[in-house]
Design an enzyme around this catalytic site. Structure first.
Site, short mmCIF file in Angstrom:
data_model
loop_
_atom_site.label_atom_id
_atom_site.label_comp_id
_atom_site.label_asym_id
_atom_site.label_seq_id
_atom_site.Cartn_x
_atom_site.Cartn_y
_atom_site.Cartn_z
N LEU A 12 0.86 -1.19 0.00
CA LEU A 12 0.00 0.00 0.00
C LEU A 12 0.89 1.23 0.00
CD1 LEU A 12 -2.62 -1.05 2.73
CD2 LEU A 12 -2.56 -1.63 0.29
N GLY A 15 5.51 5.38 -2.92
CA GLY A 15 6.26 6.62 -2.96
C GLY A 15 7.75 6.36 -2.80
N VAL A 17 9.56 5.35 -0.24
CA VAL A 17 9.88 4.08 0.42
C VAL A 17 9.27 2.91 -0.34
CG1 VAL A 17 9.71 2.74 2.54
CG2 VAL A 17 10.09 5.21 2.65
N ARG A 48 -2.42 6.06 -5.38
CA ARG A 48 -3.44 7.07 -5.60
C ARG A 48 -3.43 7.55 -7.05
NH1 ARG A 48 -1.77 10.20 -0.18
NH2 ARG A 48 -3.01 9.04 1.34
N GLY A 189 16.18 18.61 0.05
CA GLY A 189 15.17 17.56 0.15
C GLY A 189 15.03 16.94 1.52
N LYS A 207 7.40 9.16 17.69
CA LYS A 207 8.43 8.14 17.88
C LYS A 207 8.73 7.92 19.36
CE LYS A 207 10.41 9.24 13.37
NZ LYS A 207 11.49 9.92 12.64
#
Length: 430
Positions: A12, A15, A17, A48, A189, A207
């Site tokens: 799912l 992108g 990763v 998407r 980035g 986290k």
């Protein structure tokens, strides 16, 4: 291999990763099969925007129907890499209901709904793995959950957000302002178009909640974590830390109270001594320092983000989940037996660095020192510089509670001779 049907995996998100996970699953298919004991097959990839060019992905696997993919009934493991709360939560629960185990990197969802996800996994005899949710490629959660399962962890202290570490590192190494360092992080980035989750500490707080829950066998939610970001850090703060032999880092700190009866979890900027291992963590790297009763001090260091490093952690979890599927068992579930209360930030005890703008005249230092004494905050060192009737007073305290320090600062603000509290920062790692 005795098994004829490959283990089927649904991905799912494709992108930064997800695309690397798909690529590595294809290029390392033989090694993965040998390590698992059966071949692994990508059965579908939910995205998407199906029209986007993805060189790593066979076009026949792409679908926009994520709900239909996880509900097929023949999927063994679902890799959830879309992030956010919804539709990720619904898709993960559907995966459990249809017999699949789940690997996720979704720190926000785990920090908010971790107990419910654990319960759903247990109900359906499935695995929930999430190594990639904290510190990217660094093997951290599995050592906490498994390698240190027989030990008592007292403290977890770490740099778990690469964007903020890059910004603070640039401020220290080049003398850049916060705005200049953020602009550089964006150009390279490291920072998102909207960097709020990173620079305001939301990412690190999620986290910290995950780390505290695992380390202390206690449910710790995002609302339990005290959070401060780095947007107010100035070049003067960084310079002052340097004069003390310290560096400024955004730290996630999870610790057990000295009496062992409660825990705290917090994220905030802090000065740490240059001799501490975390002080040397540069650029966008992450590092986590674990203090355990028997094992002592352990440090985990490496790239905390990026497509390929994070994909490494996802694939490690995939191998574990697939092995469990073949063996007919499941891995570790939630361990929250300790049920320790999470203390408020006011009860945290540490040292502080306070910078005051004051009138440059006799008696000001004594007046300020009296305010510290009235609130039970002991002063360790004082440094004062003055010019043209104005002075800068820098005070470093001994250990005191956050509540006492907060009351001290409020009283200082009310003094006519104090023109402003320029900054207040905790001193950690000593």
């Amino acid at each position: 291999m005795a098994r004829t049907r490959p283990l089927k995996v649904a991905l799912l998100g494709c992108g930064v990763v997800g695309s690397q996970v798909a690529r590595l699953m294809t290029t390392h298919a033989g090694d993965l099969a040998a390590r698992i004991g059966a071949p692994v097959e990508l059965a579908g990839i939910a995205v998407r925007r199906p029209g986007k060019v993805r060189d790593e992905v066979p076009p026949g696997l792409v679908t926009t129907d994520a709900a239909g993919l996880v509900a097929r009934g023949d999927i063994d493991v679902v890799l959830e890499l879309i992030g956010g709360i919804e539709p990720a939560r619904t898709l993960i629960n559907s995966a459990f209901e249809h017999g699949a185990s789940v690997v996720t990197a979704n720190k926000a969802l785990l920090a908010q709904d971790g107990p419910a996800l654990y319960a759903a996994a247990e109900k359906h005899a499935a695995d929930l793995y999430f190594e990639a949710s904290v510190a990217g490629a660094i093997p951290l959660l599995r050592p906490l959950r498994e390698s240190l399962a027989g030990d008592k962890v007292n403290r977890v202290l770490g740099i778990v957000n690469g964007t903020t570490n890059f910004i603070l590192d640039r401020m220290e190494s080049t003398g850049a302002s916060y705005g200049e360092a953020l602009a550089e992080a964006s150009a390279l980035g490291y920072a998102e178009a909207d960097p709020t989750a990173d620079v305001e500490g939301f990412d690190a707080a999620a986290k910290a909640a995950i780390l505290a829950g695992i380390a202390f066998h206690t449910r710790v939610g995002l609302d339990d974590v005290h959070r401060e970001g780095i947007t107010e850090i100035t070049a003067a703060d960084v310079a002052s830390a340097r004069q003390m032999g310290c560096t400024v880092k955004l730290l996630a700190i999870c610790e057990r109270a000295e009496d062992g009866r409660s825990v705290t979890a917090r994220v905030h900027p802090a000065m740490i001594p240059d001799r501490h291992p975390l002080a040397g963590v540069r650029e966008a790297y992450n590092a986590v320092f674990v203090e355990a009763e028997a094992a002592g001090r352990l440090m985990f260091y490496g790239p905390g983000a990026g497509g390929v490093p994070t994909a490494s952690a996802v694939l490690g979890d995939l191998v574990a989940a697939c092995r469990n599927k073949l063996g007919g068992g499941v891995g570790p579930g939630e361990s929250a037996y300790a049920r320790l209360p999470v203390s408020p930030m006011g009860e945290v005890v540490t040292r502080y660095h306070i910078s005051l703008d004051v009138a440059d005249k006799p008696g000001v230092l004594a007046q300020c020192a009296m305010v510290f004494a009235d609130h039970g905050v002991s002063i360790d060192t004082v440094r004062q510089t003055g010019k043209d009737g104005e002075a800068k007073l820098v005070v470093v305290t001994h250990r005191a509670s956050d509540a006492a320090l907060g009351a001290t600062v409020e009283s200082l603000r009310r003094l006519d001779t104090v023109h402003g509290v320029a900054s207040t920062m905790r001193v950690e790692g000593e």
